[in-house]
Design a protein around this motif. Structure first.
Motif, short mmCIF file in Angstrom:
data_model
loop_
_atom_site.label_atom_id
_atom_site.label_comp_id
_atom_site.label_asym_id
_atom_site.label_seq_id
_atom_site.Cartn_x
_atom_site.Cartn_y
_atom_site.Cartn_z
N ASP A 151 23.05 30.39 24.84
CA ASP A 151 22.31 30.31 23.59
C ASP A 151 22.40 28.92 22.98
O ASP A 151 22.38 28.75 21.76
N ALA A 152 22.47 27.91 23.83
CA ALA A 152 22.70 26.54 23.38
C ALA A 152 21.59 26.01 22.50
O ALA A 152 20.40 26.28 22.72
N HIS A 153 21.97 25.24 21.47
CA HIS A 153 21.00 24.42 20.75
C HIS A 153 20.62 23.26 21.66
O HIS A 153 21.47 22.66 22.32
N ILE A 154 19.33 22.93 21.67
CA ILE A 154 18.85 21.86 22.55
C ILE A 154 17.90 20.95 21.78
O ILE A 154 17.24 21.37 20.84
N ARG A 155 17.88 19.69 22.19
CA ARG A 155 16.88 18.76 21.67
C ARG A 155 15.61 19.00 22.48
O ARG A 155 15.57 18.72 23.68
N ILE A 156 14.56 19.49 21.81
CA ILE A 156 13.39 19.98 22.53
C ILE A 156 12.32 18.93 22.78
O ILE A 156 11.31 19.22 23.42
N GLY A 157 12.54 17.69 22.31
CA GLY A 157 11.59 16.63 22.61
C GLY A 157 10.16 17.01 22.26
O GLY A 157 9.87 17.49 21.17
N SER A 158 9.25 16.85 23.20
CA SER A 158 7.83 17.03 22.93
C SER A 158 7.40 18.47 22.71
O SER A 158 6.23 18.71 22.36
N ILE A 159 8.28 19.43 22.89
CA ILE A 159 7.94 20.79 22.47
C ILE A 159 7.71 20.81 20.97
O ILE A 159 7.00 21.67 20.44
N SER A 160 8.25 19.81 20.27
CA SER A 160 7.98 19.65 18.84
C SER A 160 6.48 19.57 18.57
O SER A 160 6.00 19.98 17.49
N LYS A 161 5.72 19.02 19.52
CA LYS A 161 4.28 18.87 19.32
C LYS A 161 3.58 20.21 19.12
O LYS A 161 2.53 20.28 18.46
N VAL A 162 4.12 21.28 19.70
CA VAL A 162 3.50 22.59 19.53
C VAL A 162 3.57 23.01 18.06
O VAL A 162 2.62 23.56 17.50
N PHE A 163 4.71 22.74 17.42
CA PHE A 163 4.85 23.04 15.99
C PHE A 163 3.88 22.19 15.17
O PHE A 163 3.23 22.68 14.25
N THR A 164 3.79 20.91 15.51
CA THR A 164 2.91 20.00 14.79
C THR A 164 1.45 20.43 14.90
O THR A 164 0.72 20.51 13.89
N ALA A 165 1.02 20.71 16.12
CA ALA A 165 -0.37 21.13 16.33
C ALA A 165 -0.67 22.43 15.61
O ALA A 165 -1.76 22.59 15.04
N THR A 166 0.28 23.35 15.61
CA THR A 166 0.08 24.63 14.92
C THR A 166 -0.20 24.41 13.44
O THR A 166 -1.12 25.02 12.86
N ILE A 167 0.56 23.52 12.82
CA ILE A 167 0.37 23.26 11.39
C ILE A 167 -0.97 22.58 11.13
O ILE A 167 -1.68 22.92 10.17
N VAL A 168 -1.35 21.61 11.96
CA VAL A 168 -2.65 20.94 11.77
C VAL A 168 -3.79 21.95 11.92
O VAL A 168 -4.75 21.95 11.15
N LEU A 169 -3.67 22.85 12.91
CA LEU A 169 -4.70 23.86 13.09
C LEU A 169 -4.74 24.83 11.91
O LEU A 169 -5.81 25.32 11.51
N GLN A 170 -3.58 25.13 11.34
CA GLN A 170 -3.56 25.96 10.13
C GLN A 170 -4.29 25.26 8.98
O GLN A 170 -5.05 25.90 8.24
#
Length: 431
Positions: free
Chosen positions: A115-134
């Motif tokens: 259940d490690a915390h990880i630095r997700i790098g460009s997976i962050s872009k999915v969050f960003t795109a979701t907000i812009v689409l909202q």
């Protein structure tokens, strides 16, 4: 390594795997250090859909049966010269399996936390795109409007109009950033010594100044982190809040993602439990040794600076695919690949895409050699490479994370193995 497979009523427990540790080696991209390797497939875990959500789209081809031995082998043999540890989590109606391999701490020999915390790098872009689409769904922005109208003075002078939607699906043609001296020389030695150094989004964007466009906007696709620095600033300009605030209020808090965050640029900590990230550096006397880079500035921000866990990524992608965050029109954008060529992009170089675009407004489409189609995103930061992928119907979702000790992408063989064992082979193109 330990793993568990559950396909129907059957449960198989894998025995621990003893492995030996050897040496290491190097790679880091100063601005887009969250760039991802296409064949690194993976995906998350399901959250129940609400009653008014349309039924998921069926998978395009039969999924291969989960084979515990193949899954164990895919992440086995760790630690080795290139990777210290790995984890893999598979969920969905077609079966569950989870496993870890290698070590999470070279000093103590402790294993990789599942259940490690990880630095997700460009997976962050999915969050960003979701907000812009909202924001598009709220009619606060128009995806077809040039971003320069919303953010005057942010992009370098002289660039042609770039539509907001072209940022999200990487068809903007924006210049690649030139590495300035303050961003280092791309070596593991520089990063290890400067890992706490942070930069603003505008500093990253300014690296495009004086550089030519890659192509006319909308005519091709090239993965470019610059698009998402601009998208992050757009979120802040339109909402009047920080990007971190919008992620919390729109995604993590409503979904109960307690382990997902946008850290402050000057906060280098990685919450526990976690695997340590290491880079192999060469000393002045020529000897090579690992340097712990677990603590590092998360300055890539909306482009690649977020932190999460396998369970949170699973839950987020499940909710996203079920349409919890986006109405139908914007949900369609999430699964629409533009019909343009891929412009020198390693993200879309597989036999099945034949040089065409593979990225949508937020995620990417990957077709395995057996016909199985999956959607998701990869991401990297020094010491951490991860991915989250799923079939459209969520019958199989995977999240993986590996800890490479270099910056030259040699961990790709593990990602290819994970992809083949989870969905089927994804063959890199030979041209």
């Amino acid at each position: 390594m330990q793993g568990r497979s559950t396909a129907g009523p059957t449960v198989t427990t894998l025995e621990s795997l003893t492995v030996n540790f050897s040496a290491f080696s190097p790679r880091w991209s100063a601005v887009a250090a969250s760039g991802a390797v296409l064949v690194a497939l993976a995906a998350g875990m399901a959250a129940p859909a609400s009653a008014d959500v349309p039924a998921p789209v069926p998978a395009t081809a039969p999924l291969p049966r989960l084979d515990p031995a193949k899954l164990q082998a895919a992440i086995g043999g760790l630690p080795d010269a290139d990777v210290t540890g790995a984890l893999l989590r598979i969920t969905g109606g077609a079966g569950h399996w989870s496993g870890t391999s290698g070590v999470g701490d070279l000093k103590t020999g402790q294993g990789v936390p599942p259940d490690a915390h990880i630095r997700i790098g460009s997976i962050s872009k999915v969050f960003t795109a979701t907000i812009v689409l909202q924001l598009a769904a709220e009619h606060r922005i128009d995806l077809a409007t040039p971003v320069q109208q919303y953010l005057p003075g942010v992009l370098p002078v002289g660039l042609p109009p770039v539509e907001v939607g072209q940022l999200l699906n990487h068809t903007s043609g924006l210049p690649r950033g030139a590495n300035g001296p303050e961003f280092g020389d791309g070596s593991p030695e520089w990063f290890a010594a400067n890992r706490l150094k942070s930069f603003t989004p505008q500093q990253a964007i300014d690296l495009m100044t004086g550089r030519p466009m890659q192509f006319a906007p909308g005519t091709a696709q090239q993965y470019n982190g610059m698009n998402y620095y601009v998208a992050g600033l757009l979120v802040e300009k339109i909402t009047g809040h920080t990007f971190a605030h919008e992620v919390r209020s729109r995604i993590t808090r409503p979904l109960g993602l307690h382990d997902t965050q946008v850290p402050d640029a000057d906060d280098p900590r990685l919450p526990g439990p976690h695997s340590h990230g290491y880079l192999t550096v060469t000393s002045s006397d020529g000897t090579m040794h690992p340097v712990d880079v677990t603590e590092q500035s998360p300055w890539p921000w909306a482009e690649g600076g977020m932190i999460s866990t396998p369970a949170d990524l699973d839950r987020f992608m499940t909710a996203l695919f079920h349409g919890r965050f986006l109405p139908p029109a914007q949900q369609a954008e999430l699964f629409t690949v533009p019909d343009v060529p891929s412009f020198h992009s390693s993200q879309c170089r597989t036999e099945t895409d034949a040089g065409r675009a593979c990225m949508t407004m937020g995620i990417m489409k990957v077709k395995a050699s057996n016909g199985v189609v999956v959607w998701g995103k990869t991401g990297s930061r020094p010491g951490y490479t991860s991915g989250v992928f799923a079939t459209r119907d969520l019958s199989r979702k995977i999240v993986y994370s590996v800890n490479p000790t270099n910056l030259n992408g040699t961990e790709i063989r593990f990602i290819q193995q994970i992809a083949a064992a989870s969905f089927g082979p994804v063959v890199p193109a030979t041209h």
